[in-house]
Design a protein around this motif. Structure first.
Motif, PDB file in Angstrom:
ATOM      1  N   ILE A  90       0.863  -1.181   0.000  1.00 12.92           N
ATOM      2  CA  ILE A  90       0.000   0.000   0.000  1.00 12.92           C
ATOM      3  C   ILE A  90       0.908   1.243   0.000  1.00 12.92           C
ATOM      4  CG2 ILE A  90      -0.285  -0.070   2.508  1.00 12.92           C
ATOM      5  CD1 ILE A  90      -3.103   1.081   2.120  1.00 12.92           C
ATOM      6  N   VAL A  91       0.612   2.183  -0.883  1.00 11.81           N
ATOM      7  CA  VAL A  91       1.492   3.343  -1.068  1.00 11.81           C
ATOM      8  C   VAL A  91       0.686   4.626  -0.903  1.00 11.81           C
ATOM      9  CG1 VAL A  91       3.055   4.499  -2.694  1.00 11.81           C
ATOM     10  CG2 VAL A  91       2.855   2.018  -2.735  1.00 11.81           C
ATOM     11  N   ASN A  92       1.256   5.588  -0.206  1.00 15.39           N
ATOM     12  CA  ASN A  92       0.609   6.896  -0.082  1.00 15.39           C
ATOM     13  C   ASN A  92       0.909   7.711  -1.335  1.00 15.39           C
ATOM     14  OD1 ASN A  92       0.507   9.849   0.585  1.00 15.39           O
ATOM     15  ND2 ASN A  92      -0.307   9.027   2.494  1.00 15.39           N
ATOM     16  N   THR A  93      -0.147   8.105  -2.043  1.00 13.55           N
ATOM     17  CA  THR A  93       0.045   8.760  -3.345  1.00 13.55           C
ATOM     18  C   THR A  93       0.497  10.215  -3.225  1.00 13.55           C
ATOM     19  OG1 THR A  93      -2.302   9.262  -3.339  1.00 13.55           O
ATOM     20  CG2 THR A  93      -1.606   7.298  -4.547  1.00 13.55           C
ATOM     21  N   THR A  94       0.323  10.804  -2.043  1.00 13.54           N
ATOM     22  CA  THR A  94       0.791  12.185  -1.895  1.00 13.54           C
ATOM     23  C   THR A  94       2.273  12.242  -1.519  1.00 13.54           C
ATOM     24  OG1 THR A  94       0.128  12.241   0.408  1.00 13.54           O
ATOM     25  CG2 THR A  94      -1.483  13.030  -1.178  1.00 13.54           C
ATOM     26  N   ARG A  95       2.794  11.143  -1.020  1.00 13.02           N
ATOM     27  CA  ARG A  95       4.206  11.146  -0.597  1.00 13.02           C
ATOM     28  C   ARG A  95       5.125  10.387  -1.560  1.00 13.02           C
ATOM     29  NH1 ARG A  95       5.694   9.932   5.290  1.00 13.02           N
ATOM     30  NH2 ARG A  95       7.507  11.130   4.620  1.00 13.02           N
ATOM     31  N   VAL A  96       4.545   9.618  -2.447  1.00 17.09           N
ATOM     32  CA  VAL A  96       5.372   8.857  -3.392  1.00 17.09           C
ATOM     33  C   VAL A  96       4.886   9.133  -4.809  1.00 17.09           C
ATOM     34  CG1 VAL A  96       6.169   6.549  -4.070  1.00 17.09           C
ATOM     35  CG2 VAL A  96       5.674   7.032  -1.668  1.00 17.09           C
ATOM     36  N   ALA A  97       5.817   9.501  -5.689  1.00 16.50           N
ATOM     37  CA  ALA A  97       5.460   9.762  -7.090  1.00 16.50           C
ATOM     38  C   ALA A  97       5.207   8.429  -7.798  1.00 16.50           C
ATOM     39  CB  ALA A  97       6.607  10.501  -7.780  1.00 16.50           C
ATOM     40  N   PRO A  98       4.274   8.427  -8.794  1.00 14.66           N
ATOM     41  CA  PRO A  98       3.928   7.155  -9.456  1.00 14.66           C
ATOM     42  C   PRO A  98       5.141   6.405 -10.007  1.00 14.66           C
ATOM     43  CG  PRO A  98       2.394   8.863 -10.091  1.00 14.66           C
ATOM     44  CD  PRO A  98       3.439   9.535  -9.263  1.00 14.66           C
ATOM     45  N   GLU A  99       6.133   7.156 -10.530  1.00 16.31           N
ATOM     46  CA  GLU A  99       7.291   6.455 -11.101  1.00 16.31           C
ATOM     47  C   GLU A  99       8.131   5.759 -10.027  1.00 16.31           C
ATOM     48  OE1 GLU A  99       6.578   9.619 -11.353  1.00 16.31           O
ATOM     49  OE2 GLU A  99       8.273  10.942 -10.906  1.00 16.31           O
ATOM     50  N   ASP A 100       7.903   6.129  -8.777  1.00 17.64           N
ATOM     51  CA  ASP A 100       8.669   5.491  -7.696  1.00 17.64           C
ATOM     52  C   ASP A 100       7.922   4.328  -7.041  1.00 17.64           C
ATOM     53  OD1 ASP A 100      10.860   7.123  -7.942  1.00 17.64           O
ATOM     54  OD2 ASP A 100      10.067   8.653  -6.583  1.00 17.64           O
ATOM     55  N   TYR A 101       6.695   4.054  -7.475  1.00 13.72           N
ATOM     56  CA  TYR A 101       5.937   2.972  -6.833  1.00 13.72           C
ATOM     57  C   TYR A 101       6.733   1.670  -6.902  1.00 13.72           C
ATOM     58  CZ  TYR A 101       1.657   5.855  -6.992  1.00 13.72           C
ATOM     59  OH  TYR A 101       0.722   6.841  -6.831  1.00 13.72           O
ATOM     60  N   PRO A 102       6.824   0.954  -5.797  1.00 13.14           N
ATOM     61  CA  PRO A 102       7.539  -0.339  -5.825  1.00 13.14           C
ATOM     62  C   PRO A 102       6.717  -1.379  -6.587  1.00 13.14           C
ATOM     63  CG  PRO A 102       6.510   0.003  -3.705  1.00 13.14           C
ATOM     64  CD  PRO A 102       6.267   1.252  -4.473  1.00 13.14           C
ATOM     65  N   GLN A 103       7.400  -2.254  -7.283  1.00 12.21           N
ATOM     66  CA  GLN A 103       6.711  -3.287  -8.060  1.00 12.21           C
ATOM     67  C   GLN A 103       7.003  -4.690  -7.523  1.00 12.21           C
ATOM     68  OE1 GLN A 103       4.461  -2.426 -10.238  1.00 12.21           O
ATOM     69  NE2 GLN A 103       4.986  -0.254 -10.001  1.00 12.21           N
ATOM     70  N   THR A 104       8.035  -4.793  -6.708  1.00 11.50           N
ATOM     71  CA  THR A 104       8.397  -6.106  -6.163  1.00 11.50           C
ATOM     72  C   THR A 104       8.673  -5.969  -4.664  1.00 11.50           C
ATOM     73  OG1 THR A 104      10.770  -5.796  -6.485  1.00 11.50           O
ATOM     74  CG2 THR A 104       9.540  -6.724  -8.345  1.00 11.50           C
TER      75      THR A 104
END
Lengths: 332, 563
Positions: free
Chosen positions: A136-150
């Motif tokens: 689960i990722v906070n969208t205001t603190r993490v940019a979409p390109e930085d979302y973890p995938q693994t």
């Protein structure tokens, strides 16, 4: 009010409590211990009562007691079982109970459509829908390109100390996830993963719901949790996104709910009726609709996430070793 | 051996006769029998579950620890390792910080109240216990939501501090627990200060200014009370695990849970719990023994004089600071609950949905209050009657406060499983016994304090009343005791409402309590319903407390006004 009323009142309370319990015992009953959240399980039990006339006496697990709750209770009641059915929101504890000889065989006719991987071949337990582990990722603190995938992306040094959250890995689905990684990757690589997480300052919090809340509030940037927790935050309009890890690799861990007959329970006939009801496609569909289960075991969605291939007996074998390692690593 | 025997005999004499000489033989024997039965019942219910686990552990130590290893190796593997000792250090450190913080706040608040005879202090006196009756996990969660990045306070706090102060870790856990336990410290310190001997203060005033009287006379006089409160708070903080777990601070009791979840062996959990149980029992028993003669032992005497004893400016400022912190600490969580609930309709819906659990909770808490109070009466009367009870006896009676709640539940379930047959009613008895066993020691403390405030003259006069002993008990002794009994009952009632640790293990199928429902709702992620139900519970507690306080003020239990 006279001076003695307070004493009379308190005595009456105890009497009423006893009468209420006696009344509860009058109808045919079945006793179920469940770690499924009360708001999801209660309506299911009410519908069963209306359909069968069998009164369900349920005990719910609480996050406070972790696994010392229901499983401990079943274990301590070994000599004199009080429960008929155990409905777990995950699988590892069910396997532990089976290993301890606390479960009985029941081949429910309603388990027919459930894939063999999600039910015990001898009939000690059956799966009921599944939840998966997600990031689960906070969208205001993490940019979409930085979302973890693994899962390995959680070890990226760009996450600072205290920015990634994990529920206490000694309990619940996080414990099962850790044991599954031990079984799938091998104990050493899995332990190394957790050691690296610890070295990077992962926050060990009180439960998956706390991971969700802290990510939703922005106190954490991201964390590992279950689909139902993440879905609840999304439904509440929180600035979060749910990511299924390792979709290009081994897939994410799907953890089935499990239903089992308790050995030596007082109401075996009613217990079988309840197990049949819980394993019915209608109940599974209802729980998916409510958002508690992510998907059905009978009819996996065509475009669903890629799942890890899991040998549950191997997971059960790794559970103790994983807990010992992680207890030493995180609880100090 | 002879010395031990003589001491034991002297203890038995003191226990059964008090400090007063025994009356005629028949009555003395009857009283001895009553005291013995009462003490045995108290020890059985409060120590029974842990003692049972202890016996099972000793039994397995004799016969070999199953197929695994012997007791010595079990102790070595469970207790004697650096990680376990480190966690014990965490718990001791946290307990020390919590005790210091709550004592400073409690002392400041108590001094503020006794030195200001105005409407504000009277109001504070009525409501200062409120934070203590909010379950700890609710208290911690409201603070966490207040200090989260998405809270309405976040921008202001960030402007003030540069970044949000983190509530996590040792400092956050210590602060929140100190705020939660401060009212308890305040309760004891208020009694301690108001029991100061007025003659001593008046004489001291002749020799020096008020500030010096405070420092050299009033505060030292309240020292035993402070030690008693500190010992109790230290012990409670030592076995606390819920709030530290929420605030990500690993403590020793958490290890007990982890051990039991892994091994499923209650005997190993008991072994692991022994260091905290023993240290907390010694602390509680020792500190309450210190209290045996002073502050709570006498009637408030110095209250009026303290109101006329001005504080120096610095100390006065510090008391205002303590009161400010306590007020913010009490009101903010309630405010957060109100905001999170959103509307009265949400609170009513949450209460309505939980009405069955609410009924069970109220019935359970009421019957537990009655049971714990009645159970504590016999030992409390003995303790109140004599100043010469040894500290170990206090420690034995109050040791159950140091037993982690799940061990009580595990012990009771394990015990019940070894009884032949098991009917449905046994579940209710277990539930009731768990609550009574956990809180009877607190009822004992409340009763001892109240019994020692009774006017000895009234009792002497009662002996001259020419009626039978039953009528005298009903018309004089009972009304004289009812103040203490009701205080003890309210204490147990309130604590029983929030009990989770033991309840979860012993609650009969089909029954639920509000505390369990609240915790389930927290996990489910329904902040409005959780807050609404918590507010409903708080309302019930406040109404109960209000009725009790009102009843006391009416003086309905005074002799002559009762029926």
């Amino acid at each position: 009010m006279s001076k003695h009323n307070i004493l009379y009142l308190a005595s009456m309370c105890f009497l009423l409590l006893s009468l209420a319990a006696c009344k509860a015992q009058a109808a045919p009953t079945v006793v179920v211990y469940t770690s499924v959240d009360q708001p999801y399980a209660e309506p299911i039990f009410e519908a069963f009562e209306q359909q069968t006339g069998i009164r369900v006496l349920a005990i719910y697990d609480a996050e406070a007691a972790k696994t010392t709750g229901l499983v401990s209770r079943l274990s301590t009641e070994r000599a004199n079982p009080q429960a008929d059915v155990f409905w777990s929101s995950e699988i590892a504890q069910t396997l532990w109970l089976q290993d301890q000889g606390l479960l009985a065989v029941y081949q429910s006719p309603m388990a027919e459509g459930i894939p063999a991987a999600f039910r015990d071949s001898q009939g000690y337990w059956s799966g009921l829908g599944y939840r998966t582990r997600v990031i689960i990722v906070n969208t205001t603190r993490v940019a979409p390109e930085d979302y973890p995938q693994t899962l390995a992306d959680l070890l990226d040094p760009k996450w600072g100390a205290g920015e990634v959250g994990l529920a206490n890995p000694l309990f619940g689905t996080t414990a099962t996830h850790a044991a599954a990684l031990y079984a799938s990757w091998g104990p050493q690589p899995a332990l190394a993963f957790f050691q690296q997480l610890e070295a990077q300052g992962v926050r060990i919090v009180d439960g998956n719901s706390v991971v969700r809340d802290m990510v939703a509030n922005g106190d954490l940037k991201l964390g590992l949790t279950d689909t139902d927790d993440a879905e609840a935050a999304i439904q509440a309009g929180k600035p979060v996104v749910m990511i299924f890890p390792d979709q290009q690799g081994e897939g994410t861990l799907a953890i089935p709910n499990t239903v089992a007959l308790v050995a030596g329970g007082p109401n075996p006939t009613q217990a079988q009726a309840l197990i049949d009801y819980l394993l019915s496609p209608e109940v599974e569909a209802q729980l998916v609709l409510d958002g508690f289960l992510y998907g059905s075991l009978r009819t996996p969605a065509a475009e669903g996430p890629v799942m890890m291939s899991v040998d549950w007996s191997a997971v059960a074998q790794q559970m103790e070793a994983a807990k010992r390692d992680l207890q030493a690593l995180f609880l100090r | 051996m002879i010395v031990v025997f003589k001491r034991l005999r002297s203890f038995v004499d003191v226990f059964f006769s008090g400090d007063a000489p025994l009356p005629h033989r028949g009555l003395a024997q009857l009283r001895c029998l009553g005291a013995f039965v009462g003490l045995a019942a108290y020890l059985l219910v409060t120590h029974g579950p842990a003692a049972w686990l202890g016996l099972r552990t000793i039994g397995t130590a004799i016969t070999g620890w199953g197929t695994q290893t012997g007791l010595a190796l079990q102790i070595e593997s469970v207790l004697l390792n650096s990680r376990t000792m480190g966690l014990l250090g965490h718990s001791l450190g946290l307990a020390a910080l919590v005790t210091s913080g709550s004592m400073l706040l409690g002392l400041g608040g108590a001094v503020w109240i006794v030195t200001r005879p105005n409407w504000l202090s009277r109001l504070a006196r009525k409501f200062y216990l409120t934070p203590f009756i909010i379950p700890g996990y609710i208290y911690a969660l409201t603070w966490l939501s207040l200090l989260s990045r998405s809270s309405v306070l976040a921008p202001g706090l960030e402007r003030l501090f540069g970044r949000l102060p983190s509530p996590y870790g040792l400092s956050g856990a210590a602060l929140i627990l100190a705020l939660a336990y401060a009212p308890l410290a305040m309760l004891v310190m208020l009694d301690a200060l108001e029991a100061s001997e007025p003659e001593l203060i008046e004489q001291a005033l002749l020799l020096g200014p008020a500030g010096r009287v405070w420092r050299r006379v009033v505060l030292p006089l309240s020292w035993p009370g402070a030690m008693a409160a500190a010992g109790l708070i230290f012990a409670l903080a030592l076995v606390e695990y819920g709030v530290p777990a929420l605030l990500e601070f690993n403590v020793y009791p958490m290890e007990i849970y982890a051990e039991f979840s892994q091994s499923g062996d209650p005997r190993r959990a008991l072994l692991l719990a022994l260091p905290v149980m023993i240290s907390a029992a010694i602390l509680v028993g020792g500190s309450q023994w210190l209290l045996r003669r002073t502050p709570l032992a006498s009637r408030p005497q110095g209250a009026a004089l303290l109101q006329r004893l001005p504080l120096p400016r610095l100390e006065s400022g510090l008391t205002w600071l303590a009161v400010l912190i306590l007020a913010v600490g009490s009101l903010l969580p309630v405010l957060v609950l109100i905001i999170q609930t959103g509307s009265p309709a949400v609170a009513l819906a949450a209460v309505n949905q939980a009405r069955q659990d609410l009924l069970t909770t109220l019935l359970l808490a009421s019957s537990a209050a009655l049971g714990a109070t009645l159970l504590a009466m016999a030992p409390a009367q003995r303790l109140a009657a004599s100043d010469h009870m040894p500290p170990w006896f206090w420690a034995v009676l109050l040791a159950p406060l140091a037993i982690p709640a799940p061990l009580v539940g595990i012990g009771l379930v394990d015990l019940a499983n070894h009884l032949p047959g098991r009917s449905a009613g046994v579940g209710l008895v277990l539930l009731w016994a768990a609550h009574v066993g956990r809180f009877a020691p607190l009822a004992l403390i409340a009763l001892v304090a109240q019994f020692r405030r009774r006017e000895p003259l009234l009792h002497e006069l009662a002996r001259l009343y020419p009626v039978g002993w039953l009528r005298r008990f009903w018309q004089i002794d009972l009304p004289l005791m009812l103040g203490g009994l009701s205080t003890a009952m309210v204490v147990v009632f309130v604590l029983s409402l929030g009990e989770i640790g033991a309840t979860l293990l012993v609650i009969p199928p089909g029954l639920g309590t509000v505390a369990l429902r609240l915790y389930n709702l927290l996990h489910y992620g329904a902040p409005a319903s959780t807050a609404g139900l918590a507010l409903g519970l708080l309302g019930i507690i406040l109404v109960t407390g209000g009725l009790w306080a009102g009843y006391h003020q009416r003086g309905a239990w005074k002799i002559g006004q009762s029926d």
